[in-house]
Design a protein around this motif. Structure first.
Motif, PDB file in Angstrom:
ATOM      1  N   GLY A 289       0.790  -1.225   0.000  1.00  0.00           N
ATOM      2  CA  GLY A 289       0.000   0.000   0.000  1.00  0.00           C
ATOM      3  C   GLY A 289       0.822   1.274   0.000  1.00  0.00           C
ATOM      4  O   GLY A 289       0.267   2.368  -0.161  1.00  0.00           O
ATOM      5  N   THR A 290       2.153   1.164   0.166  1.00  0.00           N
ATOM      6  CA  THR A 290       3.009   2.347   0.172  1.00  0.00           C
ATOM      7  C   THR A 290       3.100   2.943  -1.228  1.00  0.00           C
ATOM      8  O   THR A 290       3.366   2.230  -2.202  1.00  0.00           O
ATOM      9  CB  THR A 290       4.426   1.991   0.666  1.00  0.00           C
ATOM     10  OG1 THR A 290       4.341   1.416   1.969  1.00  0.00           O
ATOM     11  CG2 THR A 290       5.315   3.224   0.724  1.00  0.00           C
ATOM     12  N   ARG A 291       2.876   4.246  -1.331  1.00  0.00           N
ATOM     13  CA  ARG A 291       3.049   4.946  -2.609  1.00  0.00           C
ATOM     14  C   ARG A 291       4.534   5.230  -2.802  1.00  0.00           C
ATOM     15  O   ARG A 291       5.200   5.719  -1.888  1.00  0.00           O
ATOM     16  CB  ARG A 291       2.259   6.262  -2.627  1.00  0.00           C
ATOM     17  CG  ARG A 291       0.765   6.073  -2.438  1.00  0.00           C
ATOM     18  CD  ARG A 291       0.008   7.406  -2.450  1.00  0.00           C
ATOM     19  NE  ARG A 291       0.744   8.442  -1.764  1.00  0.00           N
ATOM     20  CZ  ARG A 291       1.115   9.610  -2.314  1.00  0.00           C
ATOM     21  NH1 ARG A 291       0.794   9.890  -3.562  1.00  0.00           N
ATOM     22  NH2 ARG A 291       1.782  10.499  -1.619  1.00  0.00           N
ATOM     23  N   VAL A 292       5.048   4.962  -4.004  1.00  0.00           N
ATOM     24  CA  VAL A 292       6.493   5.028  -4.196  1.00  0.00           C
ATOM     25  C   VAL A 292       6.851   5.576  -5.574  1.00  0.00           C
ATOM     26  O   VAL A 292       6.052   5.553  -6.512  1.00  0.00           O
ATOM     27  CB  VAL A 292       7.141   3.630  -4.042  1.00  0.00           C
ATOM     28  CG1 VAL A 292       6.906   3.066  -2.650  1.00  0.00           C
ATOM     29  CG2 VAL A 292       6.632   2.659  -5.111  1.00  0.00           C
ATOM     30  N   ALA A 293       8.105   6.046  -5.668  1.00  0.00           N
ATOM     31  CA  ALA A 293       8.793   6.224  -6.945  1.00  0.00           C
ATOM     32  C   ALA A 293       9.839   5.123  -7.036  1.00  0.00           C
ATOM     33  O   ALA A 293      10.378   4.676  -6.014  1.00  0.00           O
ATOM     34  CB  ALA A 293       9.451   7.597  -7.018  1.00  0.00           C
TER      35      ALA A 293
END
Length: 323
Positions: A87-91
């Motif tokens: 669920g972590t938003r990442v680049a």
């Protein structure tokens, strides 16, 4: 250029772009593999479509076949790393991002600031490149600069220089991007034919961001005695071969800098800074995006190229992906 589409079978398939040969790309569909040790699985949201990728296919700069795409954001869908939960938003800093899903080494992941959008996160890699390039320039005591080329990378560099208090004159043939340059803080924006003679060979800092032979020649003509010529453009056309006016470089004692970097650690550090700049609305690269492309249309873009006035396109895979 040839476009091929293979046919997906089954439900656990990942779609991705493959560059097969010069002028030949296709959409492939492959089974989802078990998660590799030390990796996280990312459901891709956006991928910035970089000119270096489309030029690589057009110019036949293999090796082929190749996966492409290095401006990537998304949401972690599987992880065994407690610091990077599902669920972590990442680049992500990878090279195979034109895909619905990717596996990424944990050390190539940047968790996002709450204020950074997934669109801006995808563009943290090019903004990081601009940050690194501008950091190479000695701006202290520089009274003004000229930027030749106001495409996507040029506009990012412009914004960074303006934020450091440097007056910048932009030279750009396209009126639309000259107008964008003014809105992004340029002191003036000129078409090449509008350059006054008094401006030639009279500037302490010139940054070339066109990637073209003509742009490099024009930038050289504007740099003054003992001035700095920074080359931010990524010169790929004609296999990158350029003829330069060495007499002018030598006579004017120019300091010529390639404003490019290949240190993964530096790029990751600048990507983190980039997404924080975006989160705080200092530099918002998504404001320059003028085209969202679904995966089904990506091969056509590689085949036909971008329209002349396009500043930046994003591969958009956000259907069903929460922001």
């Amino acid at each position: 250029m040839t476009v091929t589409k293979s046919t997906p079978e089954g439900s656990q398939l990942i779609s991705h772009l493959t560059a097969v040969s010069r002028g030949h790309v296709r959409l492939d569909h492959a089974p989802r593999l078990p998660l590799a040790p030390g990796h996280v699985r990312v459901r891709v949201a956006y991928v910035g479509i970089c000119h270096s990728d489309t030029a690589m296919v057009r110019e036949g700069q293999g090796p082929f076949p190749a996966r492409l795409g290095h401006e990537v954001s998304g949401i972690i869908s599987e992880s065994e790393d407690p610091k990077l939960p599902q669920g972590t938003r990442v680049a992500a800093y990878i090279s195979d991002g034109y895909a619905t899903e990717v596996q990424v080494p944990s050390e190539r992941i940047i968790p996002l600031h709450p204020g950074c959008s997934l669109a801006d996160a995808a563009l943290s890699e090019p903004l990081a490149c601009a940050i690194g390039g501008v950091e190479m320039l000695d701006l202290a005591g520089t009274p003004h600069a000229v930027l030749v080329g106001a495409g996507f990378m040029g506009l990012l560099a412009l914004r960074l220089m303006v934020c450091r208090g440097l007056p910048v004159t932009v030279v750009e043939p396209r009126k639309r991007t000259r107008d964008l340059a003014i809105s992004w803080g340029a002191e003036a924006a000129l078409a090449p034919e509008e350059i006054p003679e008094s401006m030639l060979a009279d500037n302490p800092l010139v940054v070339e961001a066109t990637g073209s032979p003509g742009g490099l020649e024009l930038a050289t003509s504007l740099a003054g005695i003992a001035g700095t010529l920074g080359i931010l453009g990524y010169h790929q056309s004609g296999r990158g071969l350029r003829t330069v006016d060495m007499e002018a470089w030598n006579y004017r004692a120019l300091r010529v800098l390639s404003l490019h970097h290949r240190s993964t650690g530096d790029v990751m550090r600048w990507m983190d800074r980039a997404q924080r700049l975006s989160a705080n609305r200092v530099v918002v690269p998504s404001e320059l995006v003028d085209r969202h492309v679904p995966l089904s249309e990506l091969p056509e873009l590689f085949m036909n190229g971008e329209k002349r006035d396009t500043v930046k396109s994003l591969l958009d895979l956000t259907s069903g992906v929460p922001e």
